[in-house]
Scaffold this motif. Structure first.
Motif, PDB file in Angstrom:
ATOM      1  N   HIS A   1      45.316  41.944  32.356  1.00 48.47           N
ATOM      2  CA  HIS A   1      44.032  41.760  33.026  1.00 48.47           C
ATOM      3  C   HIS A   1      44.321  41.569  34.506  1.00 48.47           C
ATOM      4  CE1 HIS A   1      41.739  40.916  29.261  1.00 48.47           C
ATOM      5  NE2 HIS A   1      42.972  40.693  28.852  1.00 48.47           N
TER       6      HIS A   1
ATOM      7  N   TYR B   1      42.456  35.395  26.932  1.00 46.35           N
ATOM      8  CA  TYR B   1      43.242  36.630  27.067  1.00 46.35           C
ATOM      9  C   TYR B   1      44.700  36.290  26.813  1.00 46.35           C
ATOM     10  CZ  TYR B   1      44.055  34.614  31.680  1.00 46.35           C
ATOM     11  OH  TYR B   1      44.377  33.758  32.697  1.00 46.35           O
TER      12      TYR B   1
ATOM     13  N   GLN C   1      33.168  41.315  42.262  1.00 49.16           N
ATOM     14  CA  GLN C   1      34.462  41.039  42.887  1.00 49.16           C
ATOM     15  C   GLN C   1      34.626  41.726  44.238  1.00 49.16           C
ATOM     16  OE1 GLN C   1      34.107  41.790  39.659  1.00 49.16           O
ATOM     17  NE2 GLN C   1      35.117  40.180  38.498  1.00 49.16           N
ATOM     18  N   VAL C   2      33.718  42.649  44.547  1.00 51.73           N
ATOM     19  CA  VAL C   2      33.798  43.327  45.835  1.00 51.73           C
ATOM     20  C   VAL C   2      33.779  42.322  46.989  1.00 51.73           C
ATOM     21  CG1 VAL C   2      32.625  44.933  47.365  1.00 51.73           C
ATOM     22  CG2 VAL C   2      32.740  45.395  44.939  1.00 51.73           C
TER      23      VAL C   2
ATOM     24  N   LEU D   1      37.095  41.074  47.667  1.00 43.89           N
ATOM     25  CA  LEU D   1      37.866  42.082  48.381  1.00 43.89           C
ATOM     26  C   LEU D   1      37.540  42.042  49.869  1.00 43.89           C
ATOM     27  CD1 LEU D   1      39.839  44.373  48.219  1.00 43.89           C
ATOM     28  CD2 LEU D   1      37.984  45.917  47.637  1.00 43.89           C
TER      29      LEU D   1
ATOM     30  N   LYS E   1      38.747  48.384  37.733  1.00 37.55           N
ATOM     31  CA  LYS E   1      37.398  48.519  37.182  1.00 37.55           C
ATOM     32  C   LYS E   1      36.864  49.929  37.438  1.00 37.55           C
ATOM     33  CE  LYS E   1      35.694  43.902  36.674  1.00 37.55           C
ATOM     34  NZ  LYS E   1      34.565  43.020  36.724  1.00 37.55           N
TER      35      LYS E   1
ATOM     36  N   MET F   1      32.471  53.189  46.612  1.00 34.11           N
ATOM     37  CA  MET F   1      32.170  52.932  45.210  1.00 34.11           C
ATOM     38  C   MET F   1      30.848  53.550  44.798  1.00 34.11           C
ATOM     39  SD  MET F   1      33.379  48.984  45.051  1.00 34.11           S
ATOM     40  CE  MET F   1      32.991  48.729  43.328  1.00 34.11           C
TER      41      MET F   1
ATOM     42  N   ASN G   1      30.647  45.784  41.192  1.00 33.73           N
ATOM     43  CA  ASN G   1      30.984  44.543  40.529  1.00 33.73           C
ATOM     44  C   ASN G   1      31.132  43.448  41.568  1.00 33.73           C
ATOM     45  OD1 ASN G   1      33.776  44.777  41.368  1.00 33.73           O
ATOM     46  ND2 ASN G   1      33.859  46.438  39.876  1.00 33.73           N
TER      47      ASN G   1
ATOM     48  N   THR H   1      33.555  41.713  30.427  1.00 33.61           N
ATOM     49  CA  THR H   1      34.584  42.503  29.765  1.00 33.61           C
ATOM     50  C   THR H   1      35.524  41.598  28.993  1.00 33.61           C
ATOM     51  OG1 THR H   1      35.856  42.374  31.777  1.00 33.61           O
ATOM     52  CG2 THR H   1      34.521  44.330  31.458  1.00 33.61           C
TER      53      THR H   1
ATOM     54  N   THR I   1      41.454  44.359  40.975  1.00 30.13           N
ATOM     55  CA  THR I   1      40.299  44.208  40.099  1.00 30.13           C
ATOM     56  C   THR I   1      39.300  45.341  40.343  1.00 30.13           C
ATOM     57  OG1 THR I   1      40.589  41.833  40.306  1.00 30.13           O
ATOM     58  CG2 THR I   1      38.525  42.594  39.358  1.00 30.13           C
ATOM     59  N   VAL I   2      38.995  45.527  41.608  1.00 28.05           N
ATOM     60  CA  VAL I   2      38.002  46.557  41.930  1.00 28.05           C
ATOM     61  C   VAL I   2      38.513  47.951  41.547  1.00 28.05           C
ATOM     62  CG1 VAL I   2      36.821  47.678  43.843  1.00 28.05           C
ATOM     63  CG2 VAL I   2      36.891  45.191  43.717  1.00 28.05           C
TER      64      VAL I   2
ATOM     65  N   PHE J   1      34.370  48.918  31.700  1.00 25.57           N
ATOM     66  CA  PHE J   1      34.494  48.599  33.118  1.00 25.57           C
ATOM     67  C   PHE J   1      35.271  47.315  33.296  1.00 25.57           C
ATOM     68  CE2 PHE J   1      30.179  48.745  31.490  1.00 25.57           C
ATOM     69  CZ  PHE J   1      30.064  47.424  31.079  1.00 25.57           C
ATOM     70  N   SER J   2      36.229  47.125  32.438  1.00 23.57           N
ATOM     71  CA  SER J   2      37.036  45.918  32.550  1.00 23.57           C
ATOM     72  C   SER J   2      38.137  46.135  33.569  1.00 23.57           C
ATOM     73  CB  SER J   2      37.658  45.577  31.203  1.00 23.57           C
ATOM     74  OG  SER J   2      38.599  46.566  30.873  1.00 23.57           O
ATOM     75  N   ALA J   3      38.744  45.044  33.982  1.00 20.41           N
ATOM     76  CA  ALA J   3      39.871  45.117  34.910  1.00 20.41           C
ATOM     77  C   ALA J   3      41.163  45.017  34.117  1.00 20.41           C
ATOM     78  CB  ALA J   3      39.786  43.988  35.924  1.00 20.41           C
ATOM     79  N   LYS J   4      41.172  45.672  32.981  1.00 24.98           N
ATOM     80  CA  LYS J   4      42.272  45.493  32.050  1.00 24.98           C
ATOM     81  C   LYS J   4      42.882  46.848  31.715  1.00 24.98           C
ATOM     82  CE  LYS J   4      41.314  45.616  27.847  1.00 24.98           C
ATOM     83  NZ  LYS J   4      41.177  45.653  26.400  1.00 24.98           N
TER      84      LYS J   4
ATOM     85  N   SER K   1      41.645  43.734  45.169  1.00 19.77           N
ATOM     86  CA  SER K   1      41.532  45.194  45.119  1.00 19.77           C
ATOM     87  C   SER K   1      42.002  45.734  43.780  1.00 19.77           C
ATOM     88  CB  SER K   1      42.249  45.865  46.290  1.00 19.77           C
ATOM     89  OG  SER K   1      43.527  45.350  46.438  1.00 19.77           O
TER      90      SER K   1
ATOM     91  N   ASP L   1      42.457  40.981  36.932  1.00 17.94           N
ATOM     92  CA  ASP L   1      41.714  39.974  37.694  1.00 17.94           C
ATOM     93  C   ASP L   1      42.452  38.641  37.715  1.00 17.94           C
ATOM     94  OD1 ASP L   1      41.137  40.531  35.101  1.00 17.94           O
ATOM     95  OD2 ASP L   1      39.056  39.889  35.164  1.00 17.94           O
TER      96      ASP L   1
END
Ligand SMILES: Nc1ncnc2c1ncn2[C@@H]1O[C@H](COP(=O)(O)OP(=O)(O)OP(=O)(O)O)[C@@H](O)[C@H]1O
Ligand SMILES: Nc1ncnc2c1ncn2[C@@H]1O[C@H](COP(=O)(O)OP(=O)(O)OP(=O)(O)O)[C@@H](O)[C@H]1O
Ligand SMILES: [Mg+2]
Ligand SMILES: [Mg+2]
Lengths: 512, 314, 381, 362
Positions: free
Chosen positions: B221, D200, C332-333, C336, B112, C36, C330, D31, B108-109, B124-127, B106, B223
């Motif tokens: 990050h 990273y 990764q959903v 989740l 993003k 989303m 994305n 990314t 990550t989502v 749209f990175s998870a960073k 979650s 993710d």
């Protein structure tokens, strides 16, 4: 109008599949000691748990001083001045005595414990009622008797005046029982009202004013103890007459089965041996009892004998074979049966079914095992045969999870298992602890039957009645040593007590 | 050398807080394998606050709000454990593991989504980058770079020790981890105590999370989760035998070795040794296994941990 | 003896409860998708659920090929789950499966790539390595009373670093690509023999790993429920003291359990990496397979066959993620969703109680606290 | 989304070109601040401009050929017929799918001749083209520039040791060496060399960088996706510098860390440009230029450095001792062959300066 502090009227409490309390009425007078008597599973603990707010009854009302009250949780009970010493102590092992006493009613300032105050109150109480405790000792380090005193102090600390004792004496030594009786009388004399559960009729006769009897969840009646007899009480309880004296003939000892020579066991707590130079023998066809006050090395000795604990030195011979260094499995399969002291810890896998528990030491034998696969049918048949023979009662028969069985039936299952195994020696440690008279009578009868069938029996018991009634020879253990051997027919309780308290000892030459 | 101290301090801070969190939870009777996940949630919330605070926010505001957000997020996520394990008697092992997976997925989502929304669809990175926020925490004494996180951890450690041994609440929490029936029989609300224990683990775990991602970075990050730091803290907790002061020094020991594996190349004689860096990485684990072998004989977890409490038929 | 009705059977109830979790999880997943991007949520959900069946129109052979990949990829997580549940039945929480899996990777790839062994020996090596790792953890547990969870965590990391050293070396790793060599190129005999590859659209990764997994699950089922060995292990798991009392060798059982559990985990690695489907790369954290195994084991109701179903389910949803339109979601959903489903599995007990209202055995308020009691629930496999 | 594919396909065809572009990521995500991201951005920008934004990326479920092939077939099933794939990892996938899908155009980046040979493909089919870059040249420029600028203690922090990263690194070492030799300061110049093992930054890498900078390292070439964060983290504490990679990172880095001049320069390669030109040509019907070819892109002009596929950014030039003019000279001599740079990735180039290699961090 009588002066009742507590009235439990028409209480009904059901558990899934069982009505533990069926329309029970119990009235407690101010300042009386009121005994509650009933077989295992009669519903005594349940009734008390209802009074203490642990269970909510389906039906019935509770009145305090004539006024109806709702007791939804132990807090309510405490507010009403009701305290309870539970059958299984409600003490936190790793806490100190003091912490356990104050837990739940801690004196504090801004959330910080103010223990000094509590300590003083506890010490005052302990002096006043002669309940000796060390407030800083950890529960896990003190004796059961001491733990009980802690439980009593817990009630007194909360200024309770209605005290429930659920089987307080099951775990005590005779001396401790005497002390407790005295304390209870003192408390009653002070105006506190006591509900007292016990299976021991002597105790009821000694301290109780009145006694209510339950059977199978139903109320049977209440009697004035002064006007009744043990026989009457027990027949009310089980619905028939119970014999107290064990029926047995003179022992006919034959060959020596067990020979113990100079056994020593190192203590886990201190540097002395917990068992020191113990030597004796047990012959086929006799019941030899090790008597003694709890904590004098009996548990450790049995541990060493059976292999549960390490033995430091000495020699154990079973049927002429040296088994000192043998594994538990070897002993199990070479003539030793063992009814363990702690049925939950050692005796049973509580989450296994009854049938699975019945083959606990035998699952690998050809009777139950073929190429590593368990013969389920054999297991079932075997279990059914045993439970029938020994009258073990359980909800779903062989498939009952043992955890859900009553203590008495759990014990019977163990007894059945151990008696049926191929053995020459039966070690029975406190075989009747916590059981009702009916069950005790039954187990005693079985043990005598074993003896008469030519088995050697080593009984370890704290219960003096049991010791006197059942054994053919009595060895008294004191501080890890055998300090005397007496013949139950020739000795008195007083003499036994002297041995047990260390006041008297034989200078036994290296016994035979 | 200076670097070694610096890294040891900050890793200790992380491990102490998270392990203390685990301790409170387990002391109340709930095994908390989800520390890793709690850390991720805490880290995420803290980092988001650092990112969102306006450029002119004062240092004090940044510090307070960041810590607050992390702690609250940690507590909220720990509720997932509390509800399932306390009210619904779920298996604590499973829930912990699930929370860990849930947290990374979650985070990550969410990040993003957060980045996408914030950047208008270009990022749209998870960073998250939180350089400014991160700097707000830094201060130095002489050449030693320190951070407010270390101070916070030290203070919380002291508070935890005092709380653990001196307060009424802690006594009650501990009784629930040992013998909940006994606690219940003296009128202690076992469920409430367990909730408190778990929430405390959320509080401390969340803080540990933000400290972890700020330990040496100002970019994270999400993710990648927190790469096992939560499990490490669990090990520290067991190593510290569920006692706060022992946890503290176990954490320092662990942190020391871990930092050593990171900075040994800067320490001349260590770098000169013909030992691969990976061996240094292994060091903390090997050492603690050995130490554990000698110290575990009497170690004992809270007796009732892992067992859902059922009040009987009430 | 009355027969328990179908819906009252614990296994059936667990299955029903797990299915309920899965359905709830999917619904929640849908809600997340809506959150989303509401407009494409239905489309997204159907993409995940239709999954590789989207190729049904293209060609059956493509479909079967992806079916094959799906099965192949589910193997390691299923086996890890088996490893975990096996130990769990014996009262041990083998969190070290992750590490045992890791050393399984070391052994299988090293023997295959560096030593050029035959696949059979490579698999044995993987099993042995996993077993060794389990053995070590067991040793610490049995002889030094080191909690198996902490020993497991420690050995996980040690395993990881050893793996990085050994597989990172020149013999196994292509230094200029940072990944291990292709077994197919270096040592074709190190690859597992194929299994029904033709049926599965010529999928070269379809190997005997699949039938082995199924057989192993059945073996575990039998061992746990029918054998004296399983009886012993479970007894030890429930009550160590009683096991000792009855003459079982508790230390031996602890070690043996972890050895077997480790061996299964090692096998998981071997059966996956020796298909050649994936290369090893230097990793900075322990492979997640072991942890996913925990989840799958529980999702499968701690039942050896349940674990297969659960593993397939989890893998299916994981694979589903790639069919989402990345313009809206994305990938990764999917992770989740899976984690939500696994979280919901925690409520299985609760669902079961609902299914099971009357006659439910309650734990007693007076029962002594007993650490072994917690395993009471999954008594019946 | 599968249901709207049909419509989308038609929409694409209605556009006229008939081409629909998709990309597949390699082990990283789009990314990753590295080639996935660059490729993604370039391809998406092109699609937005020329194809109504009809574009999608596919992320394989894991790092395996099987998963990459799955993504490819998934994309093709969704109706995409131009697939851009960044990374040498795709060689095997291409070998598998290119012959089966002759109608699908595959544009590969970073897949070298050797990679294809490895994958069992001696020649590329008509529907495939591939581009590789002479990263060693860009690395050389950066290393050369850094030493010329006056830095003596250099560092190289690679991401994973993959061919492109190794080429950058070895080039960097060669460049620094050449400059030091020219100035006769070989004994003073030193390069610390390490791979982080990932693209990273994290605490372990930052710690490593801390030890470098605190022991005197002045500038680190952070070569791999987002790994620069660890270098920057450590650099800002002691006023150290970094060198960026792939694209001009000075803007990103300096705004992120709020330190002016933190990024000395960047070793760039023209990934985005390649993607853009190739797609443009494809749409214009000029695919034949590329069909079946592997192009190794590097320096094409000695006079206009910005036309090259490998370069240093001149727009944001900040170096003082090494000027733009010096740079142009360098490029010229590289173009005319006076300066030779080895593209070998097997062994660390032998140098007269000291190169201190460290164990991979992860
Ligand atoms: N929580 C519970 N759930 C279900 N059944 C219970 C529960 N507690 C007690 N019982 C059952 O209710 C009956 C009464 O139990 P209770 O413990 O009150 O008996 P008791 O009279 O105290 O027996 P004992 O003399 O052995 O202590 C028993 O059959 C017991 O098995
Ligand atoms: N049907 C049941 N379901 C769950 N628990 C039960 C059930 N019946 C009994 N128990 C619990 O099992 C335990 C044993 O029952 P019971 O109270 O009748 O025995 P006991 O004689 O009091 O035990 P002991 O003699 O060992 O002290 C108790 O804790 C009881 O509440
Ligand atoms: Mg009772
Ligand atoms: Mg009883």
């Amino acid at each position: 109008m009588e002066d009742y502090v507590i009235e439990m009227l028409h209480i009904t409490k059901e558990f899934p599949g069982i009505i533990a309390n069926d329309d029970i009425t119990l009235q407690l007078k101010r300042g009386e000691i009121h005994a509650l008597l009933g077989e295992n599973g009669a519903g005594k603990s349940t009734l008390m748990s209802v009074l203490f707010g642990l269970y909510t009854p389906e039906k019935g009302v509770i009145k305090k001083d004539g006024k109806e009250v709702k007791i939804n949780n132990p807090n309510d009970a405490t507010d009403l001045g009701i305290g309870m010493v539970h059958q299984h102590f409600m003490l936190v092992d790793i806490f100190s005595v003091l912490d356990n006493i104050i837990l739940g009613s801690e004196p504090s300032k801004f959330g910080f414990l103010t223990k000094a105050e509590a300590r003083k109150k506890v010490l005052d109480l302990s002096n006043k009622y002669n309940l000796k405790v060390d407030p800083d000792a950890k529960i896990e380090d003190i004796t059961v008797g001491m733990q009980q005193r802690v439980e009593i102090l817990k009630m007194l600390y909360r200024d309770n005046d209605i005290l429930i004792f659920d089987e307080p004496t099951a775990v005590l030594t005779p001396q401790e029982i005497d002390e407790l009786m005295k304390i209870m009388k003192d408390l009653a004399a002070e105006g506190k009202s006591i509900l007292f559960i016990t299976h021991k009729l002597n105790e009821i006769m000694e301290v109780a004013d009145r006694c209510s009897i339950l059977r199978k969840g139903k109320y049977i009646g209440t009697v004035d103890v002064a006007n009744t007899t043990k026989e009457e009480l027990s027949s009310m309880m089980v619905g028939r007459n119970v014999k107290f004296a064990v029926d047995k003939t003179e022992a006919q000892p034959k060959d020596e089965v067990l020979k113990v020579e100079n056994v020593c066991v190192k203590s886990k707590l201190h540097s002395n041996d917990s068992v020191h130079n113990v030597s004796f023998n047990v012959r086929a066809g006799e019941i030899v009892c090790i008597a003694g006050i709890d904590g004098n090395g009996q548990t450790e000795f049995v541990g060493a004998l059976t292999g549960l604990d390490d033995i430091a030195s000495g020699k154990i011979t079973l049927c002429g074979e040296d088994i000192t260094k043998k594994s538990i499995r070897y002993k199990n399969t070479h003539g030793m049966s063992h009814i363990p002291e702690d049925r939950h810890k050692h005796g049973l896998v509580l989450d296994y079914t009854l049938e699975e528990n019945m083959i606990l030491q035998r699952y690998f034998e050809p009777a139950f095992n073929k190429h590593g696969i368990i013969k389920k049918n054999e297991m079932r048949k075997y279990s059914e045969r045993l439970t029938e023979a020994f009258d073990v009662r359980s909800g779903q028969g062989a498939k009952t999870i043992v955890r859900s069985m009553s203590g008495g039936n759990q014990q019977k299952a163990i007894v059945a298992r151990e008696m049926d195994r191929n053995h020459e020696l039966l070690i029975a440690v406190q075989p009747t602890r916590g059981l009702d008279v009916g069950a005790i009578e039954y187990i005693h009868k079985e043990i005598v039957k074993e003896r008469d069938a030519g088995k050697a029996i080593l009984l370890v018991s704290l219960e003096l009645d049991e010791v006197m009634n059942l054994s053919d020879r009595i060895l008294v253990m004191y501080e890890g040593e055998i300090v005397g051997e007496v013949d139950p027919k020739k000795t008195t309780l007083q003499e036994l007590g002297l041995y047990m308290s260390g006041a008297k000892r034989d200078d036994r030459k290296e016994a035979k | 050398m200076l670097l070694l101290i610096q890294y040891t301090l900050i890793f200790s801070a992380v491990l102490i807080l998270v392990a203390l969190g685990g301790m409170f939870s387990e002391r109340s009777g709930i095994i908390n394998l989800g520390l890793e996940g709690i850390m991720v949630f805490g880290a995420m919330a803290g980092a988001m606050v650092m990112v969102l605070l306006p450029a002119d926010a004062s240092r004090f505001t940044i510090i307070v709000l960041t810590l607050l957000a992390s702690a609250v997020a940690g507590m909220l996520s720990s509720l997932l454990i509390a509800v399932a394990c306390i009210n619904f008697k779920a298996d604590q092992t499973l829930i912990g593991t699930a929370l860990n997976m849930l947290a990374t997925a979650s985070a990550t989502v969410i990040i993003k989504g957060f980045n996408t929304a914030r950047s208008g669809g270009t990022d749209f990175s998870a960073k998250l980058d939180y350089v400014r926020g991160h700097n707000a925490f830094m201060f130095s004494i002489g050449k030693l770079q320190l951070s407010w996180f270390i101070v916070v951890a030290a203070v919380l450690l002291v508070v935890a020790i005092v709380f653990f041994y001196k307060t009424k609440l802690a006594l009650r929490i501990r009784s629930c981890g040992e013998h909940p029936q006994a606690a219940d029989s003296v009128g202690i609300n076992v469920y409430a105590m367990r909730y408190i224990g778990v929430l405390m683990s959320g509080f401390l775990g969340g803080l540990g999370g933000i400290i972890y991602i700020c330990a040496a970075n100002s970019t994270w990050h999400f993710d990648y989760g927190v790469a096992g730091a939560g499990f490490l803290a669990l090990a520290v907790m067991i190593f510290g035998q569920w006692k706060p002061e022992r946890i503290a020094w176990s954490a320092v020991l662990f942190a020391l070795f871990r930092s050593l594996s990171n900075v040994y190349m800067g320490i001349g004689f260590l770098h000169a040794l013909p030992i691969s860096g990976t061996v240094y990485n292994m060091f903390p684990y090997i050492v603690s296994l050995i130490v554990l072998a000698f110290t575990s004989q009497n170690s004992r977890a809270p007796k009732a941990e892992g067992i859902p409490y059922d009040k009987g038929a009430r | 003896m009355e027969k328990t009705s179908f819906f009252k059977r614990p296994a059936v109830q667990t299955l029903l409860a797990s299915i309920l979790c899965a359905i709830l999880g999917i619904i929640l997943g849908y809600v997340i998708l809506c959150f989303m991007n509401a407009e494409h949520a239905a489309e997204g959900m159907s993409a995940i659920l239709v999954n590789f069946f989207k190729y049904r129109i293209a060609s059956t052979s493509t479909l079967m090929k992806y079916m094959g990949s799906f099965l192949v990829k589910a193997v390691p997580v299923i086996l890890c789950a088996e490893a975990i549940l096996f130990a769990y039945k014996a009262g041990l929480f083998n969190i070290g499966v992750a590490g045992q899996y890791t050393v399984g990777i070391i052994a299988s790839l090293y023997t295959s790539l560096a030593l050029g062994w035959n696949w059979f020996l490579c698999v044995l090596a993987a099993i042995a390595a996993g077993a060794l790792w389990g053995f070590l953890a067991g040793l610490f547990k049995a002889f030094f009373n080191v909690n198996e969870v902490i020993a497991g965590i420690m050995f996980n990391w040690i395993g990881l670093y050893i793996c990085n050293i050994i597989l990172g070396g020149e013999k196994c790793m292509n230094q200029s690509k940072s990944e291990t060599y292709e077994i197919r190129d270096v040592n074709p005999s190190g690859l597992l023999p194929g299994f029904m590859q033709d049926v599965f659209g010529g999928n070269e990764y379809m190997t005997i790993a699949i039938p082995i997994t199924i057989i192993l699950a059945i073996v575990i089922l039998v061992v746990l429920n029918k054998t004296t060995f399983g009886y012993e292990l479970k007894a030890t798991g429930h009550n160590k003291d009683a096991a000792k009392y009855s003459g079982m060798n508790a230390k031996r059982n602890i070690i043996l359990t972890l050895v077997i559990s480790g061996a299964i985990a090692g096998l998981a690695a071997g059966l996956y990496y020796l298909t050649g489907i994936e290369h090893f790369k230097i990793a900075s954290s322990v492979p997640g397979m072991g942890f996913n195994g925990i989840a799958v084991a529980f999702l499968g109701g701690l039942h050896p066959i349940g674990a297969i179903i659960a593993g397939l389910f989890v893998e299916y949803i994981t694979l589903g993620g790639q069919y989402l339109n990345t313009n809206y979601y994305n990938p990764q959903v999917a992770d989740l969703m899976i984690s939500i489903i696994i979280y919901l599995c925690g409520f299985v007990l609760f669902f079961r109680t609902i299914l099971n209202r009357p006659g439910k055995v309650k734990v007693n308020a007076n029962a002594e606290p007993d650490n072994t009691a917690k395993k009471a629930e999954e008594k019946e496999v | 989304g599968s249901s709207s594919d049909g419509a989308a396909t038609e929409g694409g065809e209605a556009e006229g070109s008939g081409y629909r572009i998709a990309m597949i990521t390699d082990s990283g995500d789009i990314t990753d601040m590295s080639f996935n991201q660059t490729t993604y951005e370039a391809a998406k920008a092109f699609s937005d401009a020329n194809n109504n934004g009809d574009f999608q990326y596919y992320k394989p479920t894991e790092d395996s050929d099987d998963a990459r092939i799955a993504s490819f077939e998934n994309a093709v099933t969704d109706g995409y017929n131009v697939i851009v794939v960044p990374g040498y990892l795709f060689a095997k996938m291409i070998a598998k799918v290119a012959p089966d899908y002759p109608d699908v155009t595959i544009i590969a980046l970073d897949c070298s001749e050797f990679d294809f040979k490895d994958a069992g493909m001696e020649t590329l089919p008509e529907n495939v083209c591939s581009f590789t870059y002479q990263e060693e040249l860009a690395g050389y420029m950066a290393g050369y520039a850094a030493v010329k600028e006056g830095y003596k203690k250099l560092g190289f922090l690679g991401g994973m040791a993959v061919p492109a990263v190794i080429r950058y690194g070895f080039g960097f070492v060669q460049g620094a060496d050449a400059a030091a030799v020219e100035d006769g300061i070989e004994s003073d110049v030193e390069v610390n060399y390490v791979y982080g093992g990932q693209f990273y930054g994290d605490d372990a890498i930052t710690a490593q960088m801390d030890t470098w900078y605190s022991n005197g390292t002045e500038v680190v070439f952070a070569c791999g996706g987002g790994i620069y964060t660890s270098a920057c983290e450590a650099a800002v504490k002691v006023d150290g510098k970094v060198i960026g990679v792939d694209v001009d990172q000075s803007g990103t880095i300096e705004s992120q860390y709020n330190v002016e001049g933190l990024c000395v320069t960047s070793a760039m390669k023209g990934l985005a440009a390649t993607v853009n030109t190739t797609l443009t040509d494809l749409f214009a019907g000029d695919w034949s230029k590329y069909a079946g070819k592997i192009e190794n892109l590097g320096i094409v002009s000695g006079d206009d450095p910005s036309a090259n596929y490998v370069q240093l950014p001149m727009d944001t030039w900040t170096m003082k001792n090494f000027t733009v003019d010096n740079y142009k000279e360098l490029v010229k001599s590289m173009n005319d062959g006076t300066v030779k740079v080895s593209s070998d990735t097997e062994a660390m180039p032998s140098t007269s300066i000291k190169v201190k290699e460290f164990d991979n961090i992860h």
